[in-house]
Enzyme design. Structure first.
Site, mmCIF file in Angstrom:
data_model
loop_
_atom_site.group_PDB
_atom_site.id
_atom_site.type_symbol
_atom_site.label_atom_id
_atom_site.label_comp_id
_atom_site.label_asym_id
_atom_site.label_seq_id
_atom_site.Cartn_x
_atom_site.Cartn_y
_atom_site.Cartn_z
ATOM 1 N N LYS A 62 0.829 -1.203 0.000
ATOM 2 C CA LYS A 62 0.000 0.000 0.000
ATOM 3 C C LYS A 62 0.871 1.265 0.000
ATOM 4 C CE LYS A 62 -3.496 -2.812 0.262
ATOM 5 N NZ LYS A 62 -2.950 -4.055 0.855
ATOM 6 N N TYR A 279 -12.333 -14.318 2.931
ATOM 7 C CA TYR A 279 -11.293 -13.303 3.167
ATOM 8 C C TYR A 279 -10.942 -13.249 4.657
ATOM 9 C CZ TYR A 279 -9.251 -8.723 3.972
ATOM 10 O OH TYR A 279 -8.427 -7.715 4.387
ATOM 11 N N TYR A 305 -3.164 -12.733 3.699
ATOM 12 C CA TYR A 305 -2.790 -12.525 2.302
ATOM 13 C C TYR A 305 -1.644 -13.430 1.844
ATOM 14 C CZ TYR A 305 -5.255 -8.016 2.858
ATOM 15 O OH TYR A 305 -6.175 -7.036 3.089
HETATM 16 C C1 LIG Z 1 -3.619 -5.368 0.547
HETATM 17 C C2 LIG Z 1 -2.685 -6.513 0.586
HETATM 18 C C3 LIG Z 1 -2.683 -7.491 -0.434
HETATM 19 C C4 LIG Z 1 -3.626 -7.435 -1.583
HETATM 20 O O1 LIG Z 1 -3.253 -6.418 -2.487
HETATM 21 P P1 LIG Z 1 -4.351 -5.756 -3.414
HETATM 22 O O2 LIG Z 1 -3.616 -4.741 -4.190
HETATM 23 O O3 LIG Z 1 -5.391 -5.208 -2.492
HETATM 24 O O4 LIG Z 1 -4.935 -6.839 -4.260
HETATM 25 C C5 LIG Z 1 -1.787 -8.538 -0.342
HETATM 26 N N1 LIG Z 1 -0.924 -8.633 0.686
HETATM 27 C C6 LIG Z 1 -0.891 -7.721 1.679
HETATM 28 C C7 LIG Z 1 0.071 -7.903 2.776
HETATM 29 C C8 LIG Z 1 -1.766 -6.626 1.658
HETATM 30 O O5 LIG Z 1 -1.729 -5.740 2.643
#
Ligand SMILES: *Cc1c(COP(=O)(O)O)cnc(C)c1O
Length: 351
Positions: A62, A279, A305
């Site tokens: 991010k 999720y 994730y």
């Molecule tokens: C937000 C996030 C993702 C997913 O990325 P997107 O761009 O939202 O698809 C994957 N891994 C981590 C650690 C994240 O914070």
């Protein structure tokens, strides 16, 4: 002979961007994980460590995306970033971090996107970091569908009511005209690192939820035109919606950078086998993959994730979908701060 800079690169380099990263994020060979997944040494596994990309509150994907959005917010004279995420959102922690480091304020609405409440879930990890940085953290107890848009709208109105100028950052910094640029730029950065290392990564594996990390990689790979494969691993539990969003962001980003740049349907690959149905909650394959990465090369992943994309990459190699001779790049997007909120999933390991 001087080669001309391609259109998309000229355009990309001309778009204002804040500087939040240390520089190119490190690329690391993972010898023990490679051996575990490919005992004959046919497939080599590397990671590009975007979890170590910045000094701002542990960084992550991010922060890379927000370089472009914050430059836009500053150009518009905004003084407060407003955004939304789950209780343990990495994104809202990153928004608070980049706001703080830019002299802006942050208001983040934290919602119950994940139907679990393990010990200290709303106290440790990402939310603790946001509070420590002085963010205006608003836990929204209402249900996902009802509370969602209202609480965020209210946050925007509150900023205006005190005479401030809000800049709204959508969930994951994805559904935004600049959302795909961070990870298009990632591919440009990667190509420069490959030249120095003398390695070419034919396959990138990346976690996909709000989609702009995955989409940016697709656009970057299409623009450089080397035939690099980008495999997204769904962690949203709603792969149809994620895939549609990835396609839209990839094509919009391509259009922004070069009207002639096409993203064919075959370039949008989202593997739906590893989200474990929902999720934010790990399943057996997630926990297994997290342990394997941690117990081979001390590579730490999170249960929301990266544990899921790690499970995906491991299976793709084991089943031969990633071919012998490949150099695979695991795109590590961050997320470790959430791990402490999930200690109850690892209790058997404390015995
Ligand atoms: C937000 C996030 C993702 C997913 O990325 P997107 O761009 O939202 O698809 C994957 N891994 C981590 C650690 C994240 O914070």
């Amino acid at each position: 002979m001087a080669t001309e800079t391609p259109t998309y690169l000229q355009k990309l380099k001309g778009i204002p961007k804040a500087n939040f990263l240390f520089g190119p994020s490190p690329i690391q060979f993972l010898p023990r994980l490679s051996k575990e997944l490919s005992p004959n040494g046919d497939v080599k596994v590397y990671a590009k460590r975007d979890d170590c990309n910045s000094g701002l509150a542990y960084g992550g994907n991010k922060v890379r995306k927000l370089e472009f959005l914050v430059a836009d917010a500053l150009a518009q004279g905004c003084d407060t970033l407003v955004s939304v995420g789950g209780v343990q959102s990495n994104h809202t922690r990153a928004v608070t971090a980049v706001a703080t480091a830019s002299g802006l304020k942050a208001v983040t609405v934290q919602e119950k996107w994940v139907p679990i409440d393990p010990p200290l879930y709303d106290k440790v990890g990402n939310i603790l970091l946001s509070r420590l940085m002085g963010g205006d953290v608003r836990l929204n107890q209402e249900g996902f569908h009802i509370g969602h848009k209202e609480a965020t709208k209210q946050a925007v109105e509150d900023v205006k009511a005190r005479g401030g100028k809000p800049y709204y950052v959508p969930a994951g910094a994805s559904d935004h005209v600049l959302g795909g640029l961070g990870f298009t730029n990632f591919v440009v950065e990667l190509a420069e690192q490959e030249k120095l290392l003398g390695v070419y990564f034919d396959t990138l594996v990346v976690c996909s939820v709000t989609g702009s990390s995955h989409a940016g990689l697709i656009t970057g790979a299409a623009a450089e035109g080397k035939g690099r494969k980008v495999i997204g691993i769904d962690a949203s539990g709603k792969p149809e919606a994620t895939k549609a969003q990835v396609a839209r962001i990839a094509r919009n980003t391509a259009k922004l950078l070069d009207p002639k740049l096409e993203i064919p349907d075959e370039a949008i690959v989202l593997d739906e086998r590893f989200h474990e149905g929902i999720y934010g909650i790990p399943g057996p394959s997630t926990i297994e993959a997290m342990k394997t990465a941690a117990r081979t090369d001390a590579l730490i992943t999170d249960p929301v994730y990266e544990g899921k994309s790690m499970a995906g990459m491991m299976q793709l190699i084991k089943e031969g979908s990633i071919k012998p001779g490949s150099n695979v790049l695991y795109v590590h997007l961050g997320g470790q701060p959430a791990l402490n909120a999930y200690s109850s999933y690892f209790e058997e390991d404390t015995k």
